[in-house]
Enzyme design. Sequence first.
Site, mmCIF file in Angstrom:
data_model
loop_
_atom_site.group_PDB
_atom_site.id
_atom_site.type_symbol
_atom_site.label_atom_id
_atom_site.label_comp_id
_atom_site.label_asym_id
_atom_site.label_seq_id
_atom_site.Cartn_x
_atom_site.Cartn_y
_atom_site.Cartn_z
ATOM 1 N N ARG A 1 33.197 49.721 43.344
ATOM 2 C CA ARG A 1 33.341 51.135 42.971
ATOM 3 C C ARG A 1 31.962 51.784 42.737
ATOM 4 N NH1 ARG A 1 36.958 49.241 44.725
ATOM 5 N NH2 ARG A 1 39.105 49.108 44.026
ATOM 6 N N SER B 1 43.730 55.241 38.905
ATOM 7 C CA SER B 1 43.110 54.262 38.001
ATOM 8 C C SER B 1 42.006 54.929 37.184
ATOM 9 C CB SER B 1 42.529 53.098 38.807
ATOM 10 O OG SER B 1 43.531 52.459 39.541
ATOM 11 N N GLU C 1 36.348 54.676 35.502
ATOM 12 C CA GLU C 1 36.223 54.851 36.956
ATOM 13 C C GLU C 1 36.095 56.320 37.326
ATOM 14 O OE1 GLU C 1 38.896 53.842 40.874
ATOM 15 O OE2 GLU C 1 38.630 52.263 39.386
#
Length: 346
Positions: free
Chosen positions: A171, A245, A342
């Site tokens: 990520r 998420s 995130e």
Amino acid sequence: MPSPIALPRVFENYSLQALNTFGIDVKARYFVEIQSIEQYLSLLNSGLYAHVPHVFWGGGSNVLLTQDLDALVVKIAIYGIEVIKEDDQYVWVRAGAGVVWHDFVLYTVAHHWSGIENLSLIPGTVGAAPMQNIGAYGVEIKDSFDHLLAFHLHTHVLQTFDAATCEFGYRESFFKHDGKGQYLIAYVCFKLSKEAQIQTSYGAIKDVLQAKNILEPSIQDVSQAVIEIRQSKLPDPKEIGNSGSFFKNPTLPQNQAEVLMKAYPQIPHYPVAGSTDIKFPAGWLIEQAGWKGFRDGDAGVHAKQALVLVNYGKATGQEILRLSEKIKSSILTKFGISLETEVNIL
């Protein structure tokens, strides 16, 4: 001589509520939608909005807005999908940064080009995908990424970045660190296989296919299975505000991971490619800490997936942020793990 590019229309005090999947009602001091790099360059050359920061906007699916933005929000609306090269085995497909990611995935699946079918139904745009190195069900962008074209905001030069210069991580990418705030991603190119590269070992894909008695799945079958899994676990932002998420799945060095697995023998865990680190599902940790289905006013944790924070109606970004901080504190106390966010907090 070519005609000068007309300045795009700029709006003032523009509501971003419909442009972020959390549905947070905040305003941008200025807002503009650009359909080409040339349009944006004309805006820069005018000097009219040099006095405020420029914030680039894709699908608004990976952001939590906590305040009005004293900025020019630039919505990237660069579209188009084209094949720029192919051989007997592969096809190189380039898409504009404003193309909806899931639409791009469906386009490639319909053409029987394999590589990103496991990334079906991930929200957002093509331009945002490499910034996050988005991933799901055992596949990440970097696995099929070829290059991207990004406009440097200071030199006004369109630069090419390959996978190495993008510095992809979990990520993570160059554009979230050293390159943050310096580039506008305009186009992204993927190298996709003409032969199906089926990956069904991660998550529930294999179970869904077996339930349908599909023993030799096509990429269309895999894509549909992923769509069904995501729809069963994740709320539709059109119905309940969310950004998917909210936290990254934490990774731990092997020695720390072994201590955690000894303390919690039932904890799911996965190897990290190219590393001895072990990855653990943040959703499992959050659920074990008792947060699944929690609600405080209109800010809450989704009842089916603890990794997803939700806005049930009129929650502010600050309220959702406070909830996330409470969850992070709880996980640190219970498991000794520091969760990382995130989504981008603005």
